[in-house]
Write a protein that holds these residues in place. Sequence first.
Motif, mmCIF file in Angstrom:
data_model
loop_
_atom_site.group_PDB
_atom_site.id
_atom_site.type_symbol
_atom_site.label_atom_id
_atom_site.label_comp_id
_atom_site.label_asym_id
_atom_site.label_seq_id
_atom_site.Cartn_x
_atom_site.Cartn_y
_atom_site.Cartn_z
ATOM 1 N N GLN A 115 0.836 -1.203 0.000
ATOM 2 C CA GLN A 115 0.000 0.000 0.000
ATOM 3 C C GLN A 115 0.875 1.260 0.000
ATOM 4 O OE1 GLN A 115 -2.412 0.716 3.528
ATOM 5 N NE2 GLN A 115 -4.033 1.546 2.235
ATOM 6 N N GLN A 118 2.287 1.795 -3.366
ATOM 7 C CA GLN A 118 1.297 2.358 -4.281
ATOM 8 C C GLN A 118 1.152 3.863 -4.079
ATOM 9 O OE1 GLN A 118 -0.309 0.756 -6.919
ATOM 10 N NE2 GLN A 118 -0.648 2.912 -7.385
ATOM 11 N N GLN A 121 4.080 5.422 -5.742
ATOM 12 C CA GLN A 121 3.918 5.421 -7.195
ATOM 13 C C GLN A 121 2.973 6.538 -7.637
ATOM 14 O OE1 GLN A 121 3.438 1.531 -9.239
ATOM 15 N NE2 GLN A 121 3.725 0.672 -7.191
ATOM 16 N N ASP A 122 1.869 6.683 -6.946
ATOM 17 C CA ASP A 122 0.906 7.728 -7.310
ATOM 18 C C ASP A 122 1.560 9.110 -7.262
ATOM 19 O OD1 ASP A 122 -1.034 5.753 -7.624
ATOM 20 O OD2 ASP A 122 -1.977 6.140 -5.675
ATOM 21 N N ARG A 147 2.351 6.270 -15.716
ATOM 22 C CA ARG A 147 1.961 5.245 -14.740
ATOM 23 C C ARG A 147 2.629 3.903 -15.070
ATOM 24 N NH1 ARG A 147 -0.999 5.380 -10.629
ATOM 25 N NH2 ARG A 147 -2.019 7.330 -11.177
ATOM 26 N N ALA A 151 5.114 2.097 -12.561
ATOM 27 C CA ALA A 151 4.773 0.753 -12.081
ATOM 28 C C ALA A 151 5.867 -0.244 -12.435
ATOM 29 C CB ALA A 151 3.432 0.311 -12.664
#
Length: 188
Positions: A115, A118, A121-122, A147, A151
């Motif tokens: 999490q 993530q 990454q965002d 993205r 990723a």
Amino acid sequence: MTTEIAASAQRLFVERGFEATTIDDIAGAVGMSQRSVFRYFATKEDIVLGKFDLVMEDMLTALRQRPPGEEVWTSLRHVLDVLISASEAPDKQALVEPIHRLVFETPTLLAGYLQKLQYMQDAVVVLLQDRAEAAGRPYDTADPAPRALTAAAFGCLLAAQHSWLASDAKSTFADAVDRAMATIGPRA
């Protein structure tokens, strides 16, 4: 105090396992009450994973400092240097491998770690979009490139962590990241 609590907790987690170590155990190891430990860390998981919030800001700063015209893949590789540097710090080396194993072997820690990755990454995607816009080459809103690249880079990070652990940390973590990113990155 947070450093002392985290260091004691991590040693206990490695010795006893994450699930078997209680907040009371941690509190006793640092000579404070359970309530005092919770003043510094909201959950037991935060003791292990909380440092990633600090690293995220450093990663974003590293990305902001990359040269504007640099290839995105190269910039992303340098962003991962922040994690590599943090794991190679002399005061952290003894626990880096066992804590990585603990995270990957403990479902609640792994879920929390993924999490946090993530969220990282965002934030990186937003920065990549901002950089492209500032360079006069904005991404189309439907373009998956920022993205997908982000990723892929973070996928390489996870692959490198697994590879590094599988080798019993015989090579450096940086080498594992380089090998993973070279697998799918631009080739000469």
